[in-house]
Design a protein around this motif. Structure first.
Motif, PDB file in Angstrom:
ATOM      1  N   GLY B  36      38.488 -15.241 -95.293  1.00 53.35           N
ATOM      2  CA  GLY B  36      37.291 -16.014 -95.603  1.00 53.35           C
ATOM      3  C   GLY B  36      36.039 -15.157 -95.566  1.00 53.35           C
ATOM      4  N   LYS B  42      34.123 -18.444-100.816  1.00 53.53           N
ATOM      5  CA  LYS B  42      34.681 -18.476 -99.471  1.00 53.53           C
ATOM      6  C   LYS B  42      35.835 -19.464 -99.332  1.00 53.53           C
ATOM      7  N   ALA B  43      35.643 -20.674 -99.907  1.00 53.53           N
ATOM      8  CA  ALA B  43      36.672 -21.691 -99.734  1.00 53.53           C
ATOM      9  C   ALA B  43      38.000 -21.222-100.337  1.00 53.53           C
ATOM     10  N   GLU B  44      37.929 -20.624-101.530  1.00 50.19           N
ATOM     11  CA  GLU B  44      39.132 -20.110-102.175  1.00 50.19           C
ATOM     12  C   GLU B  44      39.790 -19.037-101.314  1.00 50.19           C
TER      13      GLU B  44
END
Lengths: 559, 96
Positions: B36, B42-44
């Motif tokens: 992350g 970031k979410a991916e």
């Protein structure tokens, strides 16, 4: 798995990390495999049955058969799509103006069928209503529970991933799945002659035959076993591996929501506070259908009544599309309600967001086999059963080895622990299979119309399983195997008779009527009964021809 | 067999079990946090990390029960975990 196996399994604790590399992993494979084999067998057998959730549910709700048949022929009163959409919006405006989300299901893929609306109520709970397709007025849907309250085939789905125990059960199954991956890897390491053993089966050789059977099913289906365990873990990754979300987003529910919004809907607008009436939907729906190439299934409006409102048009997957695409998502097109601008388009089989989201959705599709039609469902069924056979042969092999020669792994308690393992083997393998068929018996025998009827059926399942454990621990192992196999054969072979008596539908008449779902369920159960019978005869033959009998037990585990 | 002897015999096993279960989980968690911090969006990146994390936990468990000295076995779990955690911390603060 090899000759080293025997030596390396000398002690429960002494063998850990000792000897050569392969020897150390033979130890790990033996003990990690043994302690999780019973639970994993249960997960695999019920997970395999879950593939045929729908046919099992169909068999378990015989009252609906006539209804289902009638529905296919009944001409539907058909209102146009634009009329249905207008009625949906009118109803929501009148009754649920302030809901934060509206969802309209205007029609089936052919433009007929029911008209339903959903929304988030004041407590952020999902709520639903059905509207008449003749005049758009709400229909009072009967709240009375169905005659035969049942969880149907869904019981096997829920049980196989959370044991009917919610989050605790999910964690238990998750830990078992990880242990399974460890056992698979250590099994492969131990297995030096993986290709040679692939072609080796030596029947009637006692311990050798058990080992060969264990190797053959494991090697033959190894990719499937890895895939199904890994995707099973990945589906619930958010529960099992929260560290990333916690570190980068936080621990609150709102933080998790922020994470999934960022993941799936990067451009989600914030509420503006400015009023704007929900526009007429038909033009959005028609454009959406064109963009994704599918008929509309649902229209979702976020922040209705606000200037920031978005209109999402979701499609119906047709049969051909689910045959070809592993990704289970349908198409979707998202519009700004104010400007009509296209915000996001998802093609059928795709995913919102990037590659990782697509991988996540494909892993879900791979695990739940919603693609590929009947052929693939049967392939999963067979591979799943092979997985269950792998667990069962492994657990039985452990004991077959030790019946001749005590290895003294548990010091002075060894005899008692062996006894417990023998009992657990019987209850986990024969007992659980018995409980699964018993669940179908419960469906026909539990009185109709009693309160919480579905729970009573579950009660039958768990009670039979518990009884089988008590029985297995009280009786000598060989008798326990025989008696439970006999009971299994009896329940399986008599199920069509029970069904004929209680519902009047004979197996052959089901086939004649083309009700292959019901007939299929009963034929698989009868086949299981025949296999249990064969296993029983084989075991009795062994007992007569060899004294002292070595108590070899068939691994027959078909549901 | 007295209690002391059993404890002495079981101690290495208990250490390996702890390393496999808790150590492996911590290593996998540190990996997800690192993912992350490393990449955007970031979410991916966090999701990719989670998808691979189970393979990392399994590898750690296999390592924990491999025939190497206990001290080396622990180093093999603790050092990569610490490195990932520190790298994640630095990246998060460096990026703001």
């Amino acid at each position: 798995m090899s000759d080293q196996h025997e030596k390396s399994a000398k002690s429960t604790v002494n063998g850990a990390g000792s000897g050569g590399f392969r020897q150390a992993h033979a130890w790990l494979h033996t003990w990690c495999g043994l302690w999780f084999s019973w639970l994993l067998f249960a997960v695999f057998l019920t997970g395999t049955l879950a593939v045929f959730e729908d046919p099992i549910t169909h068999w378990m709700t015989p009252e609906h058969h006539a209804e289902e048949a009638a529905e296919h022929s009944k001409p539907q009163p058909v209102a146009s799509l634009s009329q249905r959409l207008a009625w949906g919006v009118d109803y929501m405006r009148e009754h649920h103006l302030t809901a934060s989300m509206w969802e309209l299901w205007p029609a089936d893929a052919q433009g007929a069928g029911e008209l339903r609306v959903f929304w988030f109520d004041a407590n952020k709970q999902y709520a639903a209503a059905q509207l008449s397709t003749a005049d758009g007025k709400p229909i009072e849907v009967s709240k009375a529970p169905p005659v035969r309250g049942t969880q149907g085939g869904h019981h096997f789905v829920t049980f196989h991933y959370e044991l009917h125990a919610g989050t605790v059960g999910l964690w238990i199954v998750g830990i078992a799945a990880l242990a399974m991956l460890v056992a698979l890897v250590s099994g492969v390491i131990t297995h030096r002659r993986i290709f040679k053993d692939f072609f080796t089966f030596r029947p009637r050789k006692g311990q050798r035959s058990w080992l060969d059977a264990h190797n053959v099913v494991a090697v033959l289906t190894l990719p499937f076993q890895f895939m199904i365990a890994y995707t099973g873990l990945a589906i619930s990754a958010l529960t099992f591996m929260p560290a990333g979300v916690v570190a980068h987003y936080g621990v609150q529910n709102a933080d998790r929501e922020r994470f999934s919004t960022e993941l799936n809907e990067p451009g989600k607008p914030a509420v503006s506070g400015q009023f704007m009436a929900v526009p007429e939907l038909e033009s959005f729906v028609l454009r959406g259908q064109q963009l994704m190439g599918q008929p509309v299934r649902a229209v979702v409006i976020d922040h209705p009544g606000d200037a920031s409102a978005r209109i999402g048009v979701y499609g119906w997957n047709d049969e051909e599309s689910t045959l070809r695409r592993i990704g289970p998502n349908s198409g979707m097109a998202m519009f700004s309600a104010a400007t009509g601008e296209v915000l996001q388009v998802r093609q059928p089989g795709g995913a919102d967001g990037g590659t990782a989201t697509l991988a996540q959705s494909v892993m879900g599709g791979l695990h739940m086999v919603r693609f590929g039609g009947w052929a693939l469902q049967w392939l999963y069924f067979i591979c799943g059963l092979m997985g269950a056979v792998m667990m069962a042969t492994g657990a039985i092999l452990f004991m077959v080895k030790r019946r001749h020669k005590h290895l003294g792994e548990f010091g002075s308690a060894t005899v008692r622990v062996y006894r417990l393992i023998e009992g657990l083997n019987v209850a986990a393998i024969a007992g659980l299979t018995l409980a699964c068929v018993g669940y179908l018996w419960g469906n026909r025998l539990v009185p109709l119309g009693i309160a919480h009827r579905g729970d009573w059926e579950l009660g039958v399942f768990f009670a039979l399983w518990a009884l089988s454990l008590v029985h297995a621990l009280c009786r000598p192992p060989r008798s326990a195997w025989k008696e439970q196999l006999a009971a299994l054969a009896l329940l399986c072979l008599l199920l069509p008779v029970l069904n004929a008596i209680t519902t009047g539908a004979f197996l052959f008449s089901q086939m004649l009527h083309g009700d292959w779902e019901s007939a299929g369920v009963e034929m698989v159960v009868v086949a299981t009964g025949l296999l249990a019978l064969a296993a029983l005869r084989w075991q009795s033959g062994l007992a007569v021809s060899r004294a002292p009998a070595t108590n070899r037990v068939p691994t027959e585990v078909n549901p | 067999m007295n209690a002391g002897r059993i404890t002495r015999r079981a101690a290495p096993f208990v250490q390996r079990l702890l390393a496999a279960v808790l150590g492996g989980y911590l290593l996998a968690s540190a990996w997800v946090v690192f993912c992350g911090a490393l990449s955007t969006p970031k979410a991916e990146a966090v999701l990719v990390g989670m998808q691979f994390s189970f393979a990392i936990h399994v590898a750690a468990a296999i390592w924990a029960f491999s025939p190497v000295a206990l001290s080396r076995m622990w180093l093999g779990i603790v050092v990569p975990s610490a490195m990932l955690a520190v790298a994640a911390f630095v990246l998060m603060h460096w990026r703001g």
